[in-house]
Design a protein around this motif. Sequence first.
Motif, PDB file in Angstrom:
ATOM      1  N   TYR A   1     -12.827  -0.809   4.399  1.00 53.39           N
ATOM      2  CA  TYR A   1     -13.131  -2.180   4.775  1.00 53.39           C
ATOM      3  C   TYR A   1     -13.212  -3.078   3.542  1.00 53.39           C
ATOM      4  CZ  TYR A   1     -15.871  -6.110   6.514  1.00 53.39           C
ATOM      5  OH  TYR A   1     -16.322  -7.355   6.832  1.00 53.39           O
ATOM      6  N   SER A   2     -13.705  -2.491   2.440  1.00 53.03           N
ATOM      7  CA  SER A   2     -13.855  -3.290   1.232  1.00 53.03           C
ATOM      8  C   SER A   2     -13.663  -2.384   0.039  1.00 53.03           C
ATOM      9  CB  SER A   2     -15.243  -3.934   1.222  1.00 53.03           C
ATOM     10  OG  SER A   2     -15.418  -4.692   0.043  1.00 53.03           O
ATOM     11  N   SER A   3     -13.696  -2.936  -1.162  1.00 63.25           N
ATOM     12  CA  SER A   3     -13.476  -2.085  -2.338  1.00 63.25           C
ATOM     13  C   SER A   3     -14.413  -2.520  -3.462  1.00 63.25           C
ATOM     14  CB  SER A   3     -12.025  -2.184  -2.802  1.00 63.25           C
ATOM     15  OG  SER A   3     -11.794  -3.464  -3.347  1.00 63.25           O
TER      16      SER A   3
ATOM     17  N   TRP B   1     -14.925  -6.320  -4.564  1.00 62.65           N
ATOM     18  CA  TRP B   1     -15.072  -6.667  -3.143  1.00 62.65           C
ATOM     19  C   TRP B   1     -13.743  -7.147  -2.554  1.00 62.65           C
ATOM     20  CZ3 TRP B   1     -19.708  -5.047  -1.610  1.00 62.65           C
ATOM     21  CH2 TRP B   1     -20.795  -5.123  -2.490  1.00 62.65           C
ATOM     22  N   GLU B   2     -12.627  -6.621  -3.083  1.00 62.52           N
ATOM     23  CA  GLU B   2     -11.321  -7.071  -2.571  1.00 62.52           C
ATOM     24  C   GLU B   2     -10.984  -6.358  -1.271  1.00 62.52           C
ATOM     25  OE1 GLU B   2      -9.116  -7.959  -6.807  1.00 62.52           O
ATOM     26  OE2 GLU B   2      -9.317  -5.919  -6.077  1.00 62.52           O
ATOM     27  N   ASP B   3     -10.080  -6.967  -0.497  1.00 59.59           N
ATOM     28  CA  ASP B   3      -9.685  -6.390   0.780  1.00 59.59           C
ATOM     29  C   ASP B   3      -8.639  -5.303   0.538  1.00 59.59           C
ATOM     30  OD1 ASP B   3      -8.053  -7.722   3.785  1.00 59.59           O
ATOM     31  OD2 ASP B   3      -8.984  -5.782   3.353  1.00 59.59           O
TER      32      ASP B   3
ATOM     33  N   GLN C   1      -6.776  -3.868   2.565  1.00 59.77           N
ATOM     34  CA  GLN C   1      -5.572  -4.080   3.356  1.00 59.77           C
ATOM     35  C   GLN C   1      -4.519  -4.861   2.575  1.00 59.77           C
ATOM     36  OE1 GLN C   1      -6.042  -1.746   6.301  1.00 59.77           O
ATOM     37  NE2 GLN C   1      -4.405  -3.229   6.490  1.00 59.77           N
ATOM     38  N   ALA C   2      -4.994  -5.789   1.728  1.00 58.95           N
ATOM     39  CA  ALA C   2      -4.045  -6.588   0.945  1.00 58.95           C
ATOM     40  C   ALA C   2      -3.259  -5.695   0.005  1.00 58.95           C
ATOM     41  CB  ALA C   2      -4.803  -7.663   0.159  1.00 58.95           C
TER      42      ALA C   2
ATOM     43  N   GLU D   1     -17.636   3.618   7.274  1.00 56.71           N
ATOM     44  CA  GLU D   1     -16.656   2.604   6.884  1.00 56.71           C
ATOM     45  C   GLU D   1     -15.956   2.074   8.137  1.00 56.71           C
ATOM     46  OE1 GLU D   1     -16.480   2.159   3.458  1.00 56.71           O
ATOM     47  OE2 GLU D   1     -15.028   0.538   3.508  1.00 56.71           O
TER      48      GLU D   1
ATOM     49  N   LYS E   1     -15.823  -1.772   9.614  1.00 54.41           N
ATOM     50  CA  LYS E   1     -14.624  -2.488  10.065  1.00 54.41           C
ATOM     51  C   LYS E   1     -14.865  -3.095  11.435  1.00 54.41           C
ATOM     52  CE  LYS E   1     -10.458  -0.755   7.939  1.00 54.41           C
ATOM     53  NZ  LYS E   1      -9.091  -0.339   8.190  1.00 54.41           N
TER      54      LYS E   1
ATOM     55  N   GLY F   1     -17.239  -5.909  11.146  1.00 51.55           N
ATOM     56  CA  GLY F   1     -16.598  -6.994  10.403  1.00 51.55           C
ATOM     57  C   GLY F   1     -15.548  -7.727  11.239  1.00 51.55           C
ATOM     58  N   SER F   2     -15.027  -7.043  12.250  1.00 53.61           N
ATOM     59  CA  SER F   2     -13.968  -7.678  13.045  1.00 53.61           C
ATOM     60  C   SER F   2     -14.544  -8.758  13.944  1.00 53.61           C
ATOM     61  CB  SER F   2     -13.278  -6.620  13.903  1.00 53.61           C
ATOM     62  OG  SER F   2     -14.145  -6.225  14.946  1.00 53.61           O
TER      63      SER F   2
END
Lengths: 197, 350, 317
Positions: free
Chosen positions: B48-50, B54-56, B58-59, B144, B148, B151-152
């Motif tokens: 969900y995060s890193s 704190w970057e996404d 998924q990107a 995690e 998600k 967070g959705s």
Amino acid sequence: MPREKYKDKADGLYKQVDTYNLVENLETCLACGKCVGNCPVASLSPSYNPRQIISDVLNGDAERWLNSEEIWRCFWCAGCATVCPNDIQFPLLMMQLRYRAVEHNYGLKYIMPFKRFALRAREDGLTFAPSEKGREKIKRYRSNLGATPWPEISDRAKAEYKELFDLTGATEYLNNTSDEAEKPVILKYTEGRIISD
Amino acid sequence: MKDKGETTLVVGGGLAGMEAALKIGQAGYKVILVEKQAVLGGVLGQLYSSFPRWEDPQALLNNKLQQIQQCPQIMVLTGMSITNAQRDDKVYIVDLQGINQGDIRQIRVDAVVLATGFELFDASVYGEYGYGIYPNVVNSLEFEAKLKEWGSGHSEQIPPKSVAFFKCVGSRDRSKGKPYCSKICCMYTAKQAGIVKDMFPEAKAYVFYMDYRASGKDYEEFTRSVIETKHVRYVRGRPSKVLPENGKLIVRAEDTLMGVPIEVEVDMIVLAAAIIPSRGTRELAQMFRAVTDEYGFLEHETFNPVKAGDRVFFAGACGFAIETQGAQYQGAAAAAEVIALFNRDPQGGD
Amino acid sequence: MTEQRVVSPEELFPEVPASIFLFRSCTGSMEYPGTENAIKEVMNKLGVNIVMDPDQTCCSGYLLTCSAHKPEVSLAVTARNLAIVEKQNLDTYVFCNGCYGYNRELSHIMKHNPAYMQMANDVIAKQGYKYEGKTEIHHVQELWYRLKDEIASKVVNPLQGLKVGVHYGCHYLAQQYHILDDGGYPTFHEEIIEAIGGTPVFYKERQLCCGYSVGRGITHKEVMVQPHLYKKFKSAKEAGVELITTCCPGCNVGLDREQPNLTKRYEEEFNIPVIDISQLIGIALGVPLKKLGFEANTVPLNGIINRLGLERGESSL
């Protein structure tokens, strides 16, 4: 209380405590505290903390535990050893800490009742046989349910049991156990704690 | 111009595998990227995060997927796994099979990169924590997934009022688990605890630790910010027991910095379980005559941290626990090894 | 950790033994003779032959752990007792967690430390014994679990949902290898209780020690053991436990004999009888109550007997 000078007599004392080589992995202790969290005595007695005792033993510092009241409170439930991630057998260390304390004449009041039990067991071949009056009740209960009035222990068993005590020096050790020269024990791990008992 | 006829097999479509495939493919060599699951992404796709920015995730994943799509040298085979491998002079003959369809293929490759990643140690051996017994005790990957979901914005689950995070569950444990440190749990636990406080400011978050290991660029600052600005409570003490009471969970531990046994009541417990190589890694290594250690992680050769055997390289968590950026580095390093191999040892096509 | 910690009952007992050596327990014989009798009666119904030997003495572990004497004599006594069992070519079955822990621990020390094995054998050789480390040490609770289905099929007095709280005690689950369940979340006693018709209750302090094991009940009764037991009984009472089962006469003493004192000190009634799980299995299998010896219990079982509608027999309970 003046700030304690860090005493590090590391080499040697650990082995002076663990004379039977039963706790050879004491240095694997991570001080994680899992033992203390599970300990029933720690939750009742604020100053009892197995992790701190291990730390003292590894540092070679006997000053706190030797004449402490704390080491006599362990229940030997082995809850610590059950959860320890390194399988340190703390009860076996505790047993030897108590031996060291007794050798220095501490904690004898906690041993004397068992001296009597041991010497009586030596005669009976079994532990906890009560005095004559108590035996009557036991014999009655046992007969009522159809068992032999007294458990079947052969004379040979009793004689050999007694002999083992003599041969291994246990009889002598027991007879010499005396609280004549006993020195008092007090709660020692109390720095910074609120003690109410 | 040398003919770039060689083909590389990359096993595992997580970040390390994707990176290796990309660097080899973008250098002009053919790559077959095989992934057991139906999609690429591995654990990266589950995040969900890193940390530490704190970057996404998924990107990052989308960036890699796009590059793969744009690279004609890379053939992606999802839903397939390796069933056998045989050596023929300088070539590996590898049998593949589709997981569901039963699609069977055989390929010839000149080098192999193993990037099969990790899974989590089964925490149910710790009866004292109640994983698998109490419904609200989950491991970090399962948590995690919950993050998600929350967070959705579409989740129907009631958010927790208090969460406890246990670190070193199965790691640093010679008794029931693994003696090693799983490297990334201190960081991802801080991340997860921080996210809980961001999502649910009224909730309480506790992290039970023995140490916290934050060795990396911006890692210490990240962890301190979770403690100091997001107000996650760090308690030093490995928890001893979890007991249910009135629908909640009681955590028993010692606050070792105070030397006091404590009991904390929480709704949910997250176990940072030890990182172990994903199942099948050992068998796969054997097929390619690569060496694994006693825990099943791939073992590297002296002087070469990404080489596991002759013409066999590895990258990512199948070698040992590693964080996202590290997996990327290793993937690129394995790719460089493959390219160097091909240029040292010219091979005509097949 | 190379040996496996937890094993299944089938791994522990590939075949159900035809004969077992039942190790006499001192506390059991003195305080709760009904336990030994219950085991004999139930084993009889299950077709397992019991062998005992009058030459067997106390396991001699208790006084060791109370620090009355040093390990040498306990090692020698353990070696002698186990040598007696080995002569019969049987495995040792204890019914006391104390005997289990001490025999297991001391025999483990001897089997892994040749110096201690030699020392013990030198002493008992003078009496004509030799300990080889062959006999396996088991607890009858393991056999009950292995024979759970047979027990369930022979139930004549199902427990009618009686709320039973289990007390496992400490010394079985604290062992390192080859035990039936993890010390973290044991469930095998609860499964046996369900099989005989009871309702197991998972009360919060289920795994708390009984407090008696190393004589702290004699040296520290008021200061440590009573507040400790109060916690346990309060938790059991709040969960609605009607009966507590143990698998150790020592734990039975700790939990049963102390209740009136707790009631006096804390001014709170508990009235939770404490019996051995073998006795509970005996009740379910129709062993006459007289043979189960409940008159030795401090907290009376009248309430339970009435609840289950059982025949009292001639003796008072």
